[in-house]
Design a protein around this motif. Sequence first.
Motif, PDB file in Angstrom:
ATOM      1  N   ILE A 193       6.829 -21.598 -16.980  1.00 21.94           N
ATOM      2  CA  ILE A 193       5.711 -21.225 -16.104  1.00 21.94           C
ATOM      3  C   ILE A 193       4.513 -20.889 -16.976  1.00 21.94           C
ATOM      4  N   TYR A 194       3.474 -21.635 -16.769  1.00 21.71           N
ATOM      5  CA  TYR A 194       2.260 -21.432 -17.549  1.00 21.71           C
ATOM      6  C   TYR A 194       1.225 -20.737 -16.676  1.00 21.71           C
ATOM      7  N   CYS A 195       0.761 -19.660 -17.168  1.00 22.21           N
ATOM      8  CA  CYS A 195      -0.288 -18.924 -16.442  1.00 22.21           C
ATOM      9  C   CYS A 195      -1.639 -19.304 -17.033  1.00 22.21           C
ATOM     10  N   GLU A 196      -2.412 -19.905 -16.220  1.00 25.62           N
ATOM     11  CA  GLU A 196      -3.737 -20.290 -16.676  1.00 25.62           C
ATOM     12  C   GLU A 196      -4.674 -19.093 -16.659  1.00 25.62           C
ATOM     13  N   LYS A 197      -5.301 -18.913 -17.789  1.00 26.78           N
ATOM     14  CA  LYS A 197      -6.268 -17.818 -17.894  1.00 26.78           C
ATOM     15  C   LYS A 197      -7.648 -18.326 -17.546  1.00 26.78           C
ATOM     16  N   LYS A 198      -8.251 -17.636 -16.650  1.00 25.16           N
ATOM     17  CA  LYS A 198      -9.580 -18.065 -16.218  1.00 25.16           C
ATOM     18  C   LYS A 198     -10.602 -17.683 -17.284  1.00 25.16           C
ATOM     19  N   THR A 199     -11.407 -18.647 -17.695  1.00 33.59           N
ATOM     20  CA  THR A 199     -12.442 -18.385 -18.695  1.00 33.59           C
ATOM     21  C   THR A 199     -13.602 -17.645 -18.039  1.00 33.59           C
ATOM     22  N   PRO A 200     -13.960 -16.485 -18.599  1.00 35.65           N
ATOM     23  CA  PRO A 200     -15.080 -15.739 -18.007  1.00 35.65           C
ATOM     24  C   PRO A 200     -16.370 -16.561 -18.057  1.00 35.65           C
ATOM     25  N   SER A 201     -17.165 -16.440 -17.017  1.00 30.49           N
ATOM     26  CA  SER A 201     -18.433 -17.159 -16.954  1.00 30.49           C
ATOM     27  C   SER A 201     -19.471 -16.466 -17.833  1.00 30.49           C
ATOM     28  N   PRO A 202     -20.564 -17.179 -18.185  1.00 34.72           N
ATOM     29  CA  PRO A 202     -21.634 -16.537 -18.962  1.00 34.72           C
ATOM     30  C   PRO A 202     -22.210 -15.300 -18.276  1.00 34.72           C
ATOM     31  N   LEU A 203     -22.275 -15.335 -16.929  1.00 34.06           N
ATOM     32  CA  LEU A 203     -22.783 -14.162 -16.206  1.00 34.06           C
ATOM     33  C   LEU A 203     -21.871 -12.955 -16.405  1.00 34.06           C
ATOM     34  N   HIS A 204     -20.543 -13.230 -16.490  1.00 35.03           N
ATOM     35  CA  HIS A 204     -19.598 -12.139 -16.725  1.00 35.03           C
ATOM     36  C   HIS A 204     -19.837 -11.510 -18.091  1.00 35.03           C
ATOM     37  N   TYR A 205     -20.058 -12.334 -19.112  1.00 36.45           N
ATOM     38  CA  TYR A 205     -20.350 -11.829 -20.450  1.00 36.45           C
ATOM     39  C   TYR A 205     -21.650 -11.021 -20.455  1.00 36.45           C
ATOM     40  N   ILE A 206     -22.661 -11.547 -19.767  1.00 38.28           N
ATOM     41  CA  ILE A 206     -23.953 -10.860 -19.731  1.00 38.28           C
ATOM     42  C   ILE A 206     -23.816  -9.492 -19.062  1.00 38.28           C
ATOM     43  N   TRP A 207     -23.102  -9.455 -17.923  1.00 37.59           N
ATOM     44  CA  TRP A 207     -22.916  -8.183 -17.228  1.00 37.59           C
ATOM     45  C   TRP A 207     -22.102  -7.213 -18.074  1.00 37.59           C
ATOM     46  N   HIS A 208     -21.074  -7.707 -18.781  1.00 38.20           N
ATOM     47  CA  HIS A 208     -20.265  -6.846 -19.643  1.00 38.20           C
ATOM     48  C   HIS A 208     -21.130  -6.242 -20.750  1.00 38.20           C
ATOM     49  N   ASN A 209     -21.954  -7.063 -21.379  1.00 37.36           N
ATOM     50  CA  ASN A 209     -22.834  -6.562 -22.435  1.00 37.36           C
ATOM     51  C   ASN A 209     -23.849  -5.568 -21.894  1.00 37.36           C
ATOM     52  N   PHE A 210     -24.370  -5.874 -20.703  1.00 39.61           N
ATOM     53  CA  PHE A 210     -25.366  -4.988 -20.090  1.00 39.61           C
ATOM     54  C   PHE A 210     -24.726  -3.666 -19.690  1.00 39.61           C
ATOM     55  N   HIS A 211     -23.534  -3.731 -19.098  1.00 35.60           N
ATOM     56  CA  HIS A 211     -22.856  -2.528 -18.610  1.00 35.60           C
ATOM     57  C   HIS A 211     -22.433  -1.609 -19.749  1.00 35.60           C
ATOM     58  N   SER A 212     -22.178  -2.177 -20.917  1.00 36.90           N
ATOM     59  CA  SER A 212     -21.753  -1.369 -22.063  1.00 36.90           C
ATOM     60  C   SER A 212     -22.935  -0.757 -22.826  1.00 36.90           C
ATOM     61  N   ASP A 213     -24.141  -1.095 -22.423  1.00 39.09           N
ATOM     62  CA  ASP A 213     -25.353  -0.568 -23.066  1.00 39.09           C
ATOM     63  C   ASP A 213     -25.831   0.651 -22.275  1.00 39.09           C
ATOM     64  N   MET A 214     -25.701   1.845 -22.867  1.00 39.64           N
ATOM     65  CA  MET A 214     -26.026   3.076 -22.152  1.00 39.64           C
ATOM     66  C   MET A 214     -27.492   3.138 -21.753  1.00 39.64           C
ATOM     67  N   LEU A 215     -28.400   2.782 -22.670  1.00 42.69           N
ATOM     68  CA  LEU A 215     -29.822   2.833 -22.363  1.00 42.69           C
ATOM     69  C   LEU A 215     -30.186   1.851 -21.251  1.00 42.69           C
ATOM     70  N   ALA A 216     -29.556   0.673 -21.280  1.00 43.44           N
ATOM     71  CA  ALA A 216     -29.818  -0.316 -20.235  1.00 43.44           C
ATOM     72  C   ALA A 216     -29.379   0.195 -18.872  1.00 43.44           C
ATOM     73  N   MET A 217     -28.240   0.874 -18.814  1.00 44.90           N
ATOM     74  CA  MET A 217     -27.753   1.394 -17.537  1.00 44.90           C
ATOM     75  C   MET A 217     -28.633   2.538 -17.034  1.00 44.90           C
ATOM     76  N   ILE A 218     -29.153   3.345 -17.973  1.00 47.61           N
ATOM     77  CA  ILE A 218     -30.100   4.396 -17.563  1.00 47.61           C
ATOM     78  C   ILE A 218     -31.331   3.753 -16.917  1.00 47.61           C
ATOM     79  N   GLY A 219     -31.846   2.702 -17.564  1.00 37.39           N
ATOM     80  CA  GLY A 219     -32.984   1.986 -16.989  1.00 37.39           C
ATOM     81  C   GLY A 219     -32.654   1.344 -15.657  1.00 37.39           C
TER      82      GLY A 219
END
Length: 296
Positions: free
Chosen positions: A6-32
């Motif tokens: 049984i092979y479980c296919e891993k869904k590749t995160p979209s570029p928007l997912h990466y952008i949101w992850h980077n944005f969400h991890s930025d404290m100053l960006a979230m304050i803004g």
Amino acid sequence: MGSDNIYCEKKTPSPLHYIWHNFHSDMLAMIGFYGVLSLILLCFFGNILAPYTLEQQFLGYQLLPPSWSRYGDVSFFLGTDDLGRDVLSRLLTGTSSTFGSALLVTLAAVCGGLLLGVLAGITHGLRSAILNHLLDTLLCIPSLLLAIIVVAFSGPSLQHTLFAVWLALLPRMVRTIYSAVNDKMGKEYVVAARLDGASTYYILIYAIFPNIVAILVTEFTRALSIAILDIAALGFLNLGAQLPSSEWGAMLGDSLELLYIAPWTVIVPGSAIFISALMVNLLGDGMHRAINKGVK
């Protein structure tokens, strides 16, 4: 008996997912982000949240200091002005006049800049040269000075101020978008798409716009902070919103003579202008960093 794999296919995160992850991890960006979101909500619900109406006056409570002061009153959290009006109520209702107006003007400037900038970027020859020289001439004039000139001819009012600020922001927006589109038109992937028979519309939507999003976001937030400061500055100079408007610049200009006897009437609207511009810049810088990391 063989066991089934049984092979479980891993869904590749979209570029928007990466952008949101980077944005969400930025404290100053979230304050803004939360700061700008709060300002947008206040544009719609500021009148509802205000404890008193805009022009309501309380006789005997003129120049009352904020509630945490020794002589303050809990009924007036940020104190009152020289006419006995609640400063907090005027501050909340003025959010739509300053920040909301700046947001609308910036969106209009982006729409106009996209239209003219893209047209200039995909064309060459005499029209492009004329537009370039015209933009260079307008960009030599500071945005606030250009807005003052327009308002001086059209007359002081909030509507004329918005038109003047839009006119001042438009050349900068057109120039930025034109430069970005013109630069991308010479890239190899655009040339390859054109040789493959792709239409100009297809190239703009799928080859150019995704690669200038970071530039658009940065320019939008920069223009928004400029619009906030210009609208407030014109109100301060009595060239924008007229009293008894609660626009923050007008509040600041009206209370300037009270600086030494009632400093809160100056500090409160001045701090609101500063914080709103700061939140916009934090949001813009955070989005720019997140997009740049997400596309790498």
